[in-house]
Design a protein around this motif. Sequence first.
Motif, PDB file in Angstrom:
ATOM      1  N   ASP A  72       7.351   1.672   2.746  1.00  0.00           N
ATOM      2  CA  ASP A  72       6.462   2.270   3.508  1.00  0.00           C
ATOM      3  C   ASP A  72       7.249   3.146   4.301  1.00  0.00           C
ATOM      4  OD1 ASP A  72       3.163   1.706   3.801  1.00  0.00           O
ATOM      5  OD2 ASP A  72       4.115   2.816   5.312  1.00  0.00           O
ATOM      6  N   GLY A  88      -3.353  -0.883   3.512  1.00  0.00           N
ATOM      7  CA  GLY A  88      -4.672  -1.967   3.426  1.00  0.00           C
ATOM      8  C   GLY A  88      -4.562  -2.313   1.648  1.00  0.00           C
ATOM      9  N   MET A  89      -4.482  -1.278   0.983  1.00  0.00           N
ATOM     10  CA  MET A  89      -4.649  -1.561  -0.447  1.00  0.00           C
ATOM     11  C   MET A  89      -3.225  -1.709  -1.235  1.00  0.00           C
ATOM     12  SD  MET A  89      -7.036  -1.477  -2.729  1.00  0.00           S
ATOM     13  CE  MET A  89      -7.169  -2.078  -4.305  1.00  0.00           C
ATOM     14  N   HIS A 137       0.471  11.062  -3.791  1.00  0.00           N
ATOM     15  CA  HIS A 137       0.726  10.444  -5.486  1.00  0.00           C
ATOM     16  C   HIS A 137       1.326  11.115  -6.214  1.00  0.00           C
ATOM     17  CE1 HIS A 137      -3.665   8.130  -4.668  1.00  0.00           C
ATOM     18  NE2 HIS A 137      -2.682   7.734  -3.752  1.00  0.00           N
ATOM     19  N   TRP A 149      -6.354   9.180   7.539  1.00  0.00           N
ATOM     20  CA  TRP A 149      -5.988  10.213   6.698  1.00  0.00           C
ATOM     21  C   TRP A 149      -7.140  10.596   5.618  1.00  0.00           C
ATOM     22  CZ3 TRP A 149      -6.686   8.976   1.479  1.00  0.00           C
ATOM     23  CH2 TRP A 149      -6.895   7.657   1.181  1.00  0.00           C
ATOM     24  N   GLU A 189      -2.924   4.611  -7.485  1.00  0.00           N
ATOM     25  CA  GLU A 189      -3.956   4.270  -7.112  1.00  0.00           C
ATOM     26  C   GLU A 189      -5.189   5.529  -7.145  1.00  0.00           C
ATOM     27  OE1 GLU A 189      -6.470   2.837  -6.226  1.00  0.00           O
ATOM     28  OE2 GLU A 189      -5.414   0.987  -5.958  1.00  0.00           O
ATOM     29  N   LYS A 190      -6.302   5.679  -7.262  1.00  0.00           N
ATOM     30  CA  LYS A 190      -7.285   6.408  -7.329  1.00  0.00           C
ATOM     31  C   LYS A 190      -7.496   7.165  -6.023  1.00  0.00           C
ATOM     32  CE  LYS A 190     -10.300   5.362  -5.004  1.00  0.00           C
ATOM     33  NZ  LYS A 190     -10.497   5.379  -3.493  1.00  0.00           N
ATOM     34  N   ASN A 237      -3.727  10.106  -0.679  1.00  0.00           N
ATOM     35  CA  ASN A 237      -3.835  10.681  -1.939  1.00  0.00           C
ATOM     36  C   ASN A 237      -2.878  11.906  -2.323  1.00  0.00           C
ATOM     37  OD1 ASN A 237      -5.825   8.682  -2.364  1.00  0.00           O
ATOM     38  ND2 ASN A 237      -7.568  10.216  -1.968  1.00  0.00           N
ATOM     39  N   ASN A 247     -10.120   0.353 -10.654  1.00  0.00           N
ATOM     40  CA  ASN A 247     -10.472  -1.052 -10.938  1.00  0.00           C
ATOM     41  C   ASN A 247     -11.974  -1.332 -10.737  1.00  0.00           C
ATOM     42  OD1 ASN A 247     -10.341   0.156  -8.255  1.00  0.00           O
ATOM     43  ND2 ASN A 247     -10.406  -1.875  -7.274  1.00  0.00           N
TER      44      ASN A 247
END
Length: 355
Positions: free
Chosen positions: A37, A15-16, A78, A163, A95-96, A75, A124
């Motif tokens: 991916d 999605g992001m 990362h 997740w 990403e956060k 997450n 963001n």
Amino acid sequence: MDGNFLQMAIVGYGGMGAYHVNLAHASERIRVKGAFDINASRLRLALSHGLVAYPSFDALLDDKDVALVLIATPNDVHKALAIRALEAGKHVICEKPVTLTTLEFQEVLAVAEKVGRVFMVHQNRRWDDDYLIVRRLQQDKSIGEIFHLESRVQGANGIPGDWRHSPAQGGGMVLDWGVHLLDQLLLLDRSEINRVYASLSYALGHEVDDGFTAHITFTSGLTAHIEVGTTNYIKLPRWYVKGTEGTALIADWDLSGYVVAPDRQAEVTDPLPIQAGVGLTKTMAPPNEDAVVTWPLPKPLSPRVGFYDNVAEVILDGAEPMVKNAEVLRVMNLMAAIFTSWHERRAVENIDRLI
Ligand code: NAD
């Protein structure tokens, strides 16, 4: 990479990740070349969007055109992906929440420093207009000094996706949304954090928190109530901000809201007592109509540039990052204090000294 232009590849085209294509292309100095991916259908989607679909992460890292890697996976991965990308000589946006723990983030930062590459976190929501209105109120002092604020996001849809339900993958609302609200808060007050007391919600019976509240106090005197909920069929306002000379309310992301302040021109008129339940009160009566003024919310403070324009100027021109890693570190530390507060059922103090 030519001197004025960066090619980017995306890891995690969910999605992001897919959304980042538009975000990145808002900067004329960044072009998204491709994506990787682990899910073949997401790779096919990337291909259908005109991107190169890399068959592996190594293939992405081997692409010499790619100077910048964006990480938008769940997450828990990362950290490993960031370190591999940095060691392959790429600049990295992540990403956060950047990692699951402060220590993991520090490991990533050590690698970035060793290899001399830029590492920036996509915080963001520093560019959100609702937050930038609060910045404006603070900067202009139009409601005096802000001494208390409440920042909430509330939904009624539970925890989305898969997740995000998993502790091992860094699920839960402290890490998902808390990270944004706490990041905004720590920019609004850069004084030392005195203490935090937090309560996590498990109303939906998952292994991860479906929301939380945190009461945070600063040495400046500011107190803050931060709240994330996913079981709120009736929402409270996004922001409630108290200043020494007025109160502001921002209802939602549509920026509806208003400011109420004492009318300096008015001859002070006492409120009339009201019937409250079975009693009478003057203290809790609304202020006399003549004694206050109501204004629309001010315009949001304008950020100098957008996130990706800043990424480009940091990498290509050596500009200052608008999301600094030291700021992200403080947020990570505050989230760790929130978890400690909940698990040990106590207030946690001197958080900044724990970094
Ligand atoms: P998602 O589940 O929609 O997408 C994640 C994608 O990563 C999936 O397509 C998955 O197949 C892929 N993936 C998983 N492991 C991988 C690996 N090892 N290598 C390559 N691909 C892998 O999740 P999402 O909602 O897009 O969230 C992704 C990240 O973006 C999270 O860190 C989340 O917190 C963040 N996010 C940020 C914002 C924001 O506003 N900043 C909004 C949403 C999500």
